[in-house]
Design a protein around this motif. Structure first.
Motif, PDB file in Angstrom:
ATOM      1  N   GLY A  86       0.806  -1.209   0.000  1.00  0.00           N
ATOM      2  CA  GLY A  86       0.000   0.000   0.000  1.00  0.00           C
ATOM      3  C   GLY A  86       0.838   1.257   0.000  1.00  0.00           C
ATOM      4  N   VAL A  87       0.175   2.388   0.242  1.00  0.00           N
ATOM      5  CA  VAL A  87       0.851   3.683   0.326  1.00  0.00           C
ATOM      6  C   VAL A  87       0.444   4.365   1.633  1.00  0.00           C
ATOM      7  CG1 VAL A  87       0.960   3.894  -2.178  1.00  0.00           C
ATOM      8  CG2 VAL A  87      -0.916   4.973  -0.953  1.00  0.00           C
ATOM      9  N   THR A  88       1.364   5.125   2.174  1.00  0.00           N
ATOM     10  CA  THR A  88       1.175   5.780   3.469  1.00  0.00           C
ATOM     11  C   THR A  88       0.691   7.207   3.278  1.00  0.00           C
ATOM     12  OG1 THR A  88       2.763   4.400   4.643  1.00  0.00           O
ATOM     13  CG2 THR A  88       2.428   6.615   5.496  1.00  0.00           C
ATOM     14  N   HIS A  89      -0.262   7.623   4.080  1.00  0.00           N
ATOM     15  CA  HIS A  89      -0.953   8.920   4.042  1.00  0.00           C
ATOM     16  C   HIS A  89      -1.085   9.447   2.601  1.00  0.00           C
ATOM     17  CE1 HIS A  89       3.159  10.407   4.404  1.00  0.00           C
ATOM     18  NE2 HIS A  89       3.184  10.323   5.722  1.00  0.00           N
ATOM     19  N   LEU A  90      -2.045   8.853   1.894  1.00  0.00           N
ATOM     20  CA  LEU A  90      -2.314   9.177   0.500  1.00  0.00           C
ATOM     21  C   LEU A  90      -2.396  10.682   0.279  1.00  0.00           C
ATOM     22  CD1 LEU A  90      -3.068   7.913  -2.301  1.00  0.00           C
ATOM     23  CD2 LEU A  90      -5.466   8.117  -1.599  1.00  0.00           C
ATOM     24  N   PHE A  91      -1.781  11.134  -0.811  1.00  0.00           N
ATOM     25  CA  PHE A  91      -1.665  12.534  -1.235  1.00  0.00           C
ATOM     26  C   PHE A  91      -0.529  13.267  -0.547  1.00  0.00           C
ATOM     27  CE2 PHE A  91      -6.232  11.868  -2.208  1.00  0.00           C
ATOM     28  CZ  PHE A  91      -6.237  12.206  -3.547  1.00  0.00           C
ATOM     29  N   ASN A  92      -0.172  12.876   0.659  1.00  0.00           N
ATOM     30  CA  ASN A  92       0.853  13.619   1.396  1.00  0.00           C
ATOM     31  C   ASN A  92       2.221  12.991   1.201  1.00  0.00           C
ATOM     32  OD1 ASN A  92      -1.722  13.817   3.697  1.00  0.00           O
ATOM     33  ND2 ASN A  92      -0.860  15.651   2.783  1.00  0.00           N
ATOM     34  N   ALA A  93       3.233  13.832   0.918  1.00  0.00           N
ATOM     35  CA  ALA A  93       4.628  13.402   0.805  1.00  0.00           C
ATOM     36  C   ALA A  93       4.816  12.321  -0.245  1.00  0.00           C
ATOM     37  CB  ALA A  93       5.165  12.931   2.158  1.00  0.00           C
ATOM     38  N   MET A  94       4.237  12.547  -1.414  1.00  0.00           N
ATOM     39  CA  MET A  94       4.405  11.594  -2.521  1.00  0.00           C
ATOM     40  C   MET A  94       4.185  12.305  -3.850  1.00  0.00           C
ATOM     41  SD  MET A  94       0.864   9.365  -2.177  1.00  0.00           S
ATOM     42  CE  MET A  94       1.402   8.770  -0.574  1.00  0.00           C
ATOM     43  N   SER A  95       4.660  11.696  -4.933  1.00  0.00           N
ATOM     44  CA  SER A  95       4.448  12.264  -6.262  1.00  0.00           C
ATOM     45  C   SER A  95       2.961  12.257  -6.584  1.00  0.00           C
ATOM     46  CB  SER A  95       5.243  11.483  -7.310  1.00  0.00           C
ATOM     47  OG  SER A  95       4.972  10.091  -7.225  1.00  0.00           O
ATOM     48  N   GLN A  96       2.503  13.347  -7.187  1.00  0.00           N
ATOM     49  CA  GLN A  96       1.076  13.551  -7.420  1.00  0.00           C
ATOM     50  C   GLN A  96       0.641  13.084  -8.812  1.00  0.00           C
ATOM     51  OE1 GLN A  96      -0.969  14.843  -4.760  1.00  0.00           O
ATOM     52  NE2 GLN A  96       0.962  14.238  -3.803  1.00  0.00           N
ATOM     53  N   MET A  97      -0.648  13.038  -9.019  1.00  0.00           N
ATOM     54  CA  MET A  97      -1.237  12.586 -10.277  1.00  0.00           C
ATOM     55  C   MET A  97      -1.395  13.766 -11.232  1.00  0.00           C
ATOM     56  SD  MET A  97      -4.893  10.621 -10.677  1.00  0.00           S
ATOM     57  CE  MET A  97      -5.508  10.099 -12.276  1.00  0.00           C
ATOM     58  N   THR A  98      -0.749  13.662 -12.400  1.00  0.00           N
ATOM     59  CA  THR A  98      -0.917  14.676 -13.446  1.00  0.00           C
ATOM     60  C   THR A  98      -1.307  13.968 -14.745  1.00  0.00           C
ATOM     61  OG1 THR A  98       1.415  14.599 -14.124  1.00  0.00           O
ATOM     62  CG2 THR A  98       0.841  16.134 -12.360  1.00  0.00           C
ATOM     63  N   GLY A  99      -1.537  14.750 -15.769  1.00  0.00           N
ATOM     64  CA  GLY A  99      -2.074  14.196 -17.011  1.00  0.00           C
ATOM     65  C   GLY A  99      -1.253  13.091 -17.619  1.00  0.00           C
ATOM     66  N   ARG A 100       0.063  13.231 -17.647  1.00  0.00           N
ATOM     67  CA  ARG A 100       0.909  12.220 -18.278  1.00  0.00           C
ATOM     68  C   ARG A 100       1.834  11.518 -17.297  1.00  0.00           C
ATOM     69  NH1 ARG A 100       0.521  16.383 -21.828  1.00  0.00           N
ATOM     70  NH2 ARG A 100       2.419  17.403 -21.076  1.00  0.00           N
ATOM     71  N   ALA A 101       1.727  11.858 -16.037  1.00  0.00           N
ATOM     72  CA  ALA A 101       2.557  11.220 -15.008  1.00  0.00           C
ATOM     73  C   ALA A 101       1.675  10.906 -13.802  1.00  0.00           C
ATOM     74  CB  ALA A 101       3.719  12.132 -14.613  1.00  0.00           C
ATOM     75  N   PRO A 102       1.144   9.692 -13.723  1.00  0.00           N
ATOM     76  CA  PRO A 102       0.190   9.357 -12.653  1.00  0.00           C
ATOM     77  C   PRO A 102       0.766   9.458 -11.250  1.00  0.00           C
ATOM     78  CG  PRO A 102       0.112   7.725 -14.416  1.00  0.00           C
ATOM     79  CD  PRO A 102       1.311   8.593 -14.673  1.00  0.00           C
ATOM     80  N   GLY A 103       2.080   9.285 -11.110  1.00  0.00           N
ATOM     81  CA  GLY A 103       2.693   9.361  -9.797  1.00  0.00           C
ATOM     82  C   GLY A 103       2.183   8.290  -8.847  1.00  0.00           C
ATOM     83  N   VAL A 104       2.531   8.432  -7.581  1.00  0.00           N
ATOM     84  CA  VAL A 104       2.103   7.451  -6.582  1.00  0.00           C
ATOM     85  C   VAL A 104       0.586   7.501  -6.396  1.00  0.00           C
ATOM     86  CG1 VAL A 104       2.319   6.722  -4.182  1.00  0.00           C
ATOM     87  CG2 VAL A 104       4.334   7.540  -5.408  1.00  0.00           C
ATOM     88  N   VAL A 105       0.028   8.707  -6.385  1.00  0.00           N
ATOM     89  CA  VAL A 105      -1.420   8.843  -6.190  1.00  0.00           C
ATOM     90  C   VAL A 105      -2.180   8.129  -7.302  1.00  0.00           C
ATOM     91  CG1 VAL A 105      -3.354  10.462  -6.094  1.00  0.00           C
ATOM     92  CG2 VAL A 105      -1.214  10.986  -4.895  1.00  0.00           C
ATOM     93  N   GLY A 106      -1.812   8.397  -8.542  1.00  0.00           N
ATOM     94  CA  GLY A 106      -2.476   7.746  -9.668  1.00  0.00           C
ATOM     95  C   GLY A 106      -2.267   6.244  -9.675  1.00  0.00           C
ATOM     96  N   ALA A 107      -1.072   5.807  -9.266  1.00  0.00           N
ATOM     97  CA  ALA A 107      -0.796   4.370  -9.207  1.00  0.00           C
ATOM     98  C   ALA A 107      -1.691   3.688  -8.183  1.00  0.00           C
ATOM     99  CB  ALA A 107       0.671   4.137  -8.872  1.00  0.00           C
ATOM    100  N   ALA A 108      -1.922   4.349  -7.051  1.00  0.00           N
ATOM    101  CA  ALA A 108      -2.806   3.785  -6.023  1.00  0.00           C
ATOM    102  C   ALA A 108      -4.236   3.692  -6.542  1.00  0.00           C
ATOM    103  CB  ALA A 108      -2.750   4.627  -4.758  1.00  0.00           C
ATOM    104  N   PHE A 109      -4.690   4.733  -7.223  1.00  0.00           N
ATOM    105  CA  PHE A 109      -6.045   4.713  -7.767  1.00  0.00           C
ATOM    106  C   PHE A 109      -6.199   3.621  -8.831  1.00  0.00           C
ATOM    107  CE2 PHE A 109      -6.854   9.513  -6.887  1.00  0.00           C
ATOM    108  CZ  PHE A 109      -7.160   9.212  -5.568  1.00  0.00           C
ATOM    109  N   ALA A 110      -5.190   3.475  -9.685  1.00  0.00           N
ATOM    110  CA  ALA A 110      -5.286   2.529 -10.795  1.00  0.00           C
ATOM    111  C   ALA A 110      -5.128   1.072 -10.360  1.00  0.00           C
ATOM    112  CB  ALA A 110      -4.223   2.866 -11.846  1.00  0.00           C
ATOM    113  N   SER A 111      -4.492   0.851  -9.228  1.00  0.00           N
ATOM    114  CA  SER A 111      -4.253  -0.511  -8.756  1.00  0.00           C
ATOM    115  C   SER A 111      -5.565  -1.177  -8.339  1.00  0.00           C
ATOM    116  CB  SER A 111      -3.298  -0.481  -7.557  1.00  0.00           C
ATOM    117  OG  SER A 111      -3.185  -1.755  -6.966  1.00  0.00           O
ATOM    118  N   GLU A 112      -5.567  -2.496  -8.400  1.00  0.00           N
ATOM    119  CA  GLU A 112      -6.698  -3.261  -7.893  1.00  0.00           C
ATOM    120  C   GLU A 112      -6.414  -3.844  -6.517  1.00  0.00           C
ATOM    121  OE1 GLU A 112      -7.757  -6.211 -10.744  1.00  0.00           O
ATOM    122  OE2 GLU A 112      -8.444  -4.742 -12.242  1.00  0.00           O
ATOM    123  N   THR A 113      -5.189  -3.688  -6.041  1.00  0.00           N
ATOM    124  CA  THR A 113      -4.814  -4.345  -4.786  1.00  0.00           C
ATOM    125  C   THR A 113      -4.183  -3.425  -3.750  1.00  0.00           C
ATOM    126  OG1 THR A 113      -2.642  -4.981  -5.654  1.00  0.00           O
ATOM    127  CG2 THR A 113      -4.464  -6.546  -5.963  1.00  0.00           C
TER     128      THR A 113
END
Length: 382
Positions: A215-242
């Motif tokens: 998983g990821v710790t404190h979502l949105f905080n202290a991690m790469s963010q979701m942008t149009g062409r770079a999903p970052g950690v936030v986008g990766a968490a959203f896109a994951s099924e697990t």
């Protein structure tokens, strides 16, 4: 609650019972427990005589709590401190905690391992294990952590962590900062590894997930963010099924709209955490961290520059905040405080659930979501 002198047997009449799965409440249920385990759940009858609660939920699980009751785990890594922190967390309805030890110099985290081992040996109620948040983080996303103490993991760290006898170990780290192959070795040894304080790309998170990242710790905080062409950690968490994600629902760390989006996209994987510091259920409103003065004002903990330094919020406040601001059904919110974190930790068969055979741990709530009591392994702790 009705119980024997040993405090590990009894029964409860629940007007509404939430079992931690996210399903709707079961009405008018009797829950029997004995020896610290749930033995029977059945419909109530007119003949039943048992203490009544408006809402019975599985004991809340806080996977990220740094302190409470004027006690900070980093300042006092001892079994006695853990007893105070666990007790302080109960005011917010928490039954189980993963005491969190943040980045410290060298191998100072070994003191936290020893403290949790001692607490478990002494039978301190509600200690599931340990959450180490650092020191294996990204220098690009330190947050309030001491950047001087952030470092790369080495073989001696790996040996120490994989040999730890402290229950469940949740390890927050920056996966992109690990030597090749080390993440897989950690997860194969049974550690629950989360990405946090990380600048990882979505591709790096996907690779880490393939190696066992949970998983990821404190979502949105202290991690790469979701942008149009770079999903970052936030986008990766959203896109994951697990992947699971902890989130701090205090209104300061994350905008309510982002919290609502996360809850809709990952209702079975989002976990409420407090990230609470020593001010929770305490008297202090100011303390020092890494040479900086941290002040609590208006429910917000910051240093002089305004950087957030943990949180001043309890689990029940997170539950109420979710209920007030997101439109998420209460049954889902209860799961985010119980069943979801239990699954994130691989403990879903024993905690975070009201089911026969599970540990008899409950958060008892009033109809307006106040805490009426906390039972841990059959013993009333609040």
């Amino acid at each position: 609650m009705s119980s024997t002198d040993q405090g590990r047997s009894g029964r409860i009449f629940a007007r509404d019972l939430f079992d931690g799965t996210g399903g709707p409440a079961l009405r008018d249920r009797i829950v029997h427990f004995d020896g610290g385990r749930i033995t029977e759940i059945r419909p109530a009858s007119a003949r039943d005589d048992a203490p009544e609660v408006d809402i019975l939920a599985p004991g809340f699980i806080d996977m990220q709590i740094n302190g409470a009751a004027d006690t900070q785990f980093n300042f006092d890594p001892s079994a006695a401190a853990l007893r105070r922190i666990a007790h302080g967390s109960r005011e917010g309805g928490t039954a189980y905690i993963l005491p969190t030890f943040i980045t410290a110099a060298g191998t100072d985290y070994a003191r936290a391992l020893d403290a949790v081992h001692s607490a478990v040996e002494e039978g301190v109620p509600g200690i599931l294990g340990l959450h180490l948040e650092g020191p294996f983080l990204s220098h690009l996303r330190p947050g309030i952590h001491d950047p001087v103490a952030i470092r790369q993991m080495d073989e001696s760290d790996l040996d120490r962590l994989t040999a730890a006898d402290v229950g469940t170990v949740l390890l927050t780290l920056a996966p992109e900062a690990l030597p090749a192959g080390m993440l897989k070795r950690l997860t194969q040894a049974g550690l629950r590894v989360f990405a946090g304080h990380t600048e990882a790309t979505a591709d790096q998170i996907a690779q880490a997930e393939a190696e066992g990242l949970v998983g990821v710790t404190h979502l949105f905080n202290a991690m790469s963010q979701m942008t149009g062409r770079a999903p970052g950690v936030v986008g990766a968490a959203f896109a994951s099924e697990t992947l699971f994600a902890g989130i701090i629902a205090d209104g300061h760390h994350v905008d309510w709209r982002n919290i609502a989006v996360a809850a809709r996209l990952m209702p079975d994987r989002l976990c409420l955490v407090t990230d609470a510091m020593l001010t929770l259920a305490g008297n202090l409103t100011q303390f020092e961290l890494h040479g900086e003065v941290i002040t609590q004002s208006g429910g917000r903990l910051t240093n002089a520059a305004g950087t957030l330094a943990g949180a001043h919020v309890s689990m029940i406040e997170c539950v109420r905040n979710m209920h007030d601001h997101t439109g998420v059904p209460l049954e889902r919110i209860i799961a985010m405080a119980s069943g979801n974190p239990a699954r994130a930790l691989g403990l879903e068969r024993s905690v975070g659930t009201i089911s026969e055979g599970a540990r008899a741990s409950f958060t008892c709530l009033t109809g307006d979501l106040g805490v009426a009591g906390v039972i841990v392994d059959g013993r009333q702790e609040l």
